[in-house]
Design an enzyme around this catalytic site. Sequence first.
Site, PDB file in Angstrom:
ATOM      1  N   SER A  47       0.809  -1.220   0.000  1.00  0.00           N
ATOM      2  CA  SER A  47       0.000   0.000   0.000  1.00  0.00           C
ATOM      3  C   SER A  47       0.841   1.269   0.000  1.00  0.00           C
ATOM      4  CB  SER A  47      -0.940   0.011   1.208  1.00  0.00           C
ATOM      5  OG  SER A  47      -0.202  -0.095   2.416  1.00  0.00           O
ATOM      6  N   ASP A 192      -2.144   7.023  10.215  1.00  0.00           N
ATOM      7  CA  ASP A 192      -2.586   5.916  11.067  1.00  0.00           C
ATOM      8  C   ASP A 192      -1.396   5.202  11.697  1.00  0.00           C
ATOM      9  OD1 ASP A 192      -1.524   4.716   8.840  1.00  0.00           O
ATOM     10  OD2 ASP A 192      -3.251   3.418   8.430  1.00  0.00           O
ATOM     11  N   HIS A 195       0.657   4.215   7.396  1.00  0.00           N
ATOM     12  CA  HIS A 195       0.626   4.770   6.048  1.00  0.00           C
ATOM     13  C   HIS A 195       1.017   6.245   6.071  1.00  0.00           C
ATOM     14  CE1 HIS A 195      -2.151   1.272   5.828  1.00  0.00           C
ATOM     15  NE2 HIS A 195      -1.493   1.093   4.687  1.00  0.00           N
TER      16      HIS A 195
END
EC number: 3.1.1.47
Length: 231
Positions: A47, A192, A195
């Site tokens: 990600s 968070d 990320h």
Amino acid sequence: MSGEENPASKPTPVQDVQGDGRWMSLHHRFVADSKDKEPEVVFIGDSLVQLMHQCEIWRELFSPLHALNFGIGGDGTQHVLWRLENGELEHIRPKIVVVWVGTNNHGHTAEQVTGGIKAIVQLVNERQPQARVVVLDLLPRGQHPNPLREKNQRVNELVRAALAGHPRAHFLDADPGFVHSDGTISHHDMYDYLHLSRLGYAPVCRALHSLLLRLLAQDQGQGAPLLDPAP
């Protein structure tokens, strides 16, 4: 450690536990999208790669390099290996492949994760011998000190040592200092605590972009001999 003994270096597709086939759909899209492209740089990973594509800094720094983004959230090294073995490098001849993966290898030791990253580098070298490989360091994670931070740091140490002296692979420590003096990570950098925010991406991407330009210039005979970034 062989691939049979190390789950992190055994090519494995993601199990479709949700039942919507999104992971495989993304993989097929990446393969299809690459057929008409001539990228100088290909990014592959989890990600952190995928979300980079949504930031303005991607368009500023990497779009001019005709970069492709093959990031999928949640991927571990074993998933990236499977994707690379199943067509994502088949139709293109990039000059550089950027690899950023490993923080999602839950249940794997630092040594196993390192083996997975080394297997990715080896596979790229075999499939794309003209390309250099840039491996980004695993960033610290969690607001406060925790075992996963320590594990990621150990992976970084092992990968740096493994790639030292490699003629076509480079390890980039792109962490600008996300951990503050009190041991915490700010939500301004990692929204968070895993990320990156747009603010967090900026120094990482600029350090990476600088290295990419140096590598591209060197391969074109325009640059001085490259030295890997200092620890």
